[in-house]
Design a protein around this motif. Sequence first.
Motif, PDB file in Angstrom:
ATOM      1  N   ARG A  59       0.800  -1.284   0.136  1.00  0.00           N
ATOM      2  CA  ARG A  59      -0.049  -0.113  -0.239  1.00  0.00           C
ATOM      3  C   ARG A  59       0.905   1.269  -0.024  1.00  0.00           C
ATOM      4  O   ARG A  59       0.477   2.156  -0.789  1.00  0.00           O
ATOM      5  CB  ARG A  59      -0.827   0.027   1.197  1.00  0.00           C
ATOM      6  CG  ARG A  59      -2.007   1.155   1.076  1.00  0.00           C
ATOM      7  CD  ARG A  59      -2.925   0.990   2.364  1.00  0.00           C
ATOM      8  NE  ARG A  59      -3.765  -0.289   2.380  1.00  0.00           N
ATOM      9  CZ  ARG A  59      -3.513  -1.263   3.092  1.00  0.00           C
ATOM     10  NH1 ARG A  59      -2.639  -1.476   4.116  1.00  0.00           N
ATOM     11  NH2 ARG A  59      -4.443  -2.447   2.909  1.00  0.00           N
ATOM     12  N   ALA A  60       1.872   1.332   0.861  1.00  0.00           N
ATOM     13  CA  ALA A  60       2.852   2.302   0.877  1.00  0.00           C
ATOM     14  C   ALA A  60       3.411   2.697  -0.453  1.00  0.00           C
ATOM     15  O   ALA A  60       3.781   3.695  -0.906  1.00  0.00           O
ATOM     16  CB  ALA A  60       3.922   2.373   1.951  1.00  0.00           C
ATOM     17  N   LEU A  61       3.908   1.652  -1.167  1.00  0.00           N
ATOM     18  CA  LEU A  61       4.446   1.943  -2.298  1.00  0.00           C
ATOM     19  C   LEU A  61       3.555   1.942  -3.562  1.00  0.00           C
ATOM     20  O   LEU A  61       4.093   2.271  -4.895  1.00  0.00           O
ATOM     21  CB  LEU A  61       5.060   0.353  -2.744  1.00  0.00           C
ATOM     22  CG  LEU A  61       6.689   0.001  -1.773  1.00  0.00           C
ATOM     23  CD1 LEU A  61       6.941  -1.413  -2.042  1.00  0.00           C
ATOM     24  CD2 LEU A  61       7.707   1.010  -1.964  1.00  0.00           C
ATOM     25  N   GLY A  62       2.226   2.026  -3.343  1.00  0.00           N
ATOM     26  CA  GLY A  62       1.321   2.343  -4.231  1.00  0.00           C
ATOM     27  C   GLY A  62       1.124   1.237  -5.229  1.00  0.00           C
ATOM     28  O   GLY A  62       0.825   1.347  -6.476  1.00  0.00           O
ATOM     29  N   LEU A  63       1.392   0.050  -4.973  1.00  0.00           N
ATOM     30  CA  LEU A  63       1.261  -1.313  -5.755  1.00  0.00           C
ATOM     31  C   LEU A  63      -0.123  -1.913  -5.774  1.00  0.00           C
ATOM     32  O   LEU A  63      -0.444  -2.919  -6.370  1.00  0.00           O
ATOM     33  CB  LEU A  63       2.474  -2.194  -5.397  1.00  0.00           C
ATOM     34  CG  LEU A  63       3.688  -1.510  -5.536  1.00  0.00           C
ATOM     35  CD1 LEU A  63       4.912  -2.440  -5.473  1.00  0.00           C
ATOM     36  CD2 LEU A  63       3.959  -1.095  -7.070  1.00  0.00           C
ATOM     37  N   LEU A  64      -0.905  -1.524  -4.759  1.00  0.00           N
ATOM     38  CA  LEU A  64      -2.403  -2.624  -4.619  1.00  0.00           C
ATOM     39  C   LEU A  64      -3.037  -2.408  -5.939  1.00  0.00           C
ATOM     40  O   LEU A  64      -3.479  -3.525  -5.994  1.00  0.00           O
ATOM     41  CB  LEU A  64      -3.269  -1.993  -3.391  1.00  0.00           C
ATOM     42  CG  LEU A  64      -2.410  -2.427  -2.014  1.00  0.00           C
ATOM     43  CD1 LEU A  64      -3.323  -1.775  -0.838  1.00  0.00           C
ATOM     44  CD2 LEU A  64      -2.152  -3.848  -1.912  1.00  0.00           C
ATOM     45  N   ASP A  65      -3.183  -1.374  -6.504  1.00  0.00           N
ATOM     46  CA  ASP A  65      -4.138  -1.254  -7.669  1.00  0.00           C
ATOM     47  C   ASP A  65      -3.457  -1.989  -8.875  1.00  0.00           C
ATOM     48  O   ASP A  65      -4.213  -2.519  -9.685  1.00  0.00           O
ATOM     49  CB  ASP A  65      -4.481   0.177  -8.101  1.00  0.00           C
ATOM     50  CG  ASP A  65      -5.318   0.872  -7.136  1.00  0.00           C
ATOM     51  OD1 ASP A  65      -5.859   0.169  -6.245  1.00  0.00           O
ATOM     52  OD2 ASP A  65      -5.392   1.956  -6.990  1.00  0.00           O
ATOM     53  N   LEU A  66      -2.395  -1.921  -8.800  1.00  0.00           N
ATOM     54  CA  LEU A  66      -1.460  -2.761 -10.087  1.00  0.00           C
ATOM     55  C   LEU A  66      -1.565  -4.310  -9.836  1.00  0.00           C
ATOM     56  O   LEU A  66      -1.351  -4.910 -10.876  1.00  0.00           O
ATOM     57  CB  LEU A  66       0.119  -2.319  -9.990  1.00  0.00           C
ATOM     58  CG  LEU A  66       0.843  -2.829 -10.966  1.00  0.00           C
ATOM     59  CD1 LEU A  66       0.233  -2.250 -12.421  1.00  0.00           C
ATOM     60  CD2 LEU A  66       2.577  -2.427 -10.554  1.00  0.00           C
ATOM     61  N   LEU A  67      -1.915  -4.713  -8.720  1.00  0.00           N
ATOM     62  CA  LEU A  67      -1.569  -6.161  -8.545  1.00  0.00           C
ATOM     63  C   LEU A  67      -3.111  -6.648  -8.022  1.00  0.00           C
ATOM     64  O   LEU A  67      -3.170  -7.029  -6.852  1.00  0.00           O
ATOM     65  CB  LEU A  67      -0.814  -6.699  -7.334  1.00  0.00           C
ATOM     66  CG  LEU A  67       0.773  -5.871  -7.426  1.00  0.00           C
ATOM     67  CD1 LEU A  67       1.459  -6.063  -6.196  1.00  0.00           C
ATOM     68  CD2 LEU A  67       1.370  -6.780  -8.655  1.00  0.00           C
ATOM     69  N   PRO A  68      -4.073  -6.703  -8.833  1.00  0.00           N
ATOM     70  CA  PRO A  68      -5.347  -7.247  -8.732  1.00  0.00           C
ATOM     71  C   PRO A  68      -5.270  -8.629  -8.360  1.00  0.00           C
ATOM     72  O   PRO A  68      -4.612  -9.517  -8.714  1.00  0.00           O
ATOM     73  CB  PRO A  68      -6.394  -7.019 -10.011  1.00  0.00           C
ATOM     74  CG  PRO A  68      -5.189  -6.873 -11.103  1.00  0.00           C
ATOM     75  CD  PRO A  68      -3.961  -6.403 -10.377  1.00  0.00           C
TER      76      PRO A  68
END
Length: 68
Positions: A59-68
């Motif tokens: 979440r802190a790296l901003g990767l949650l939306d990229l990894l569905p």
Amino acid sequence: MTDVAIIDNGGANIASLRYALERLGASSRLTADPNELHDARRVILPGVGAAAAAMARLRALGLLDLLP
């Protein structure tokens, strides 16, 4: 060219994972860069012992939306 992007989520034994990929003949790159992960042909999200901490880092790296 890198065969596999490994998500740098701050956990797991990355050295062992990279060695296993090397033995299989695959090159790997450790990254948390969303652009590199998006463009990668293959991506590995290493397992972790503490899922909550791993999710917080993603979440802190901003990767949650990229990894569905």
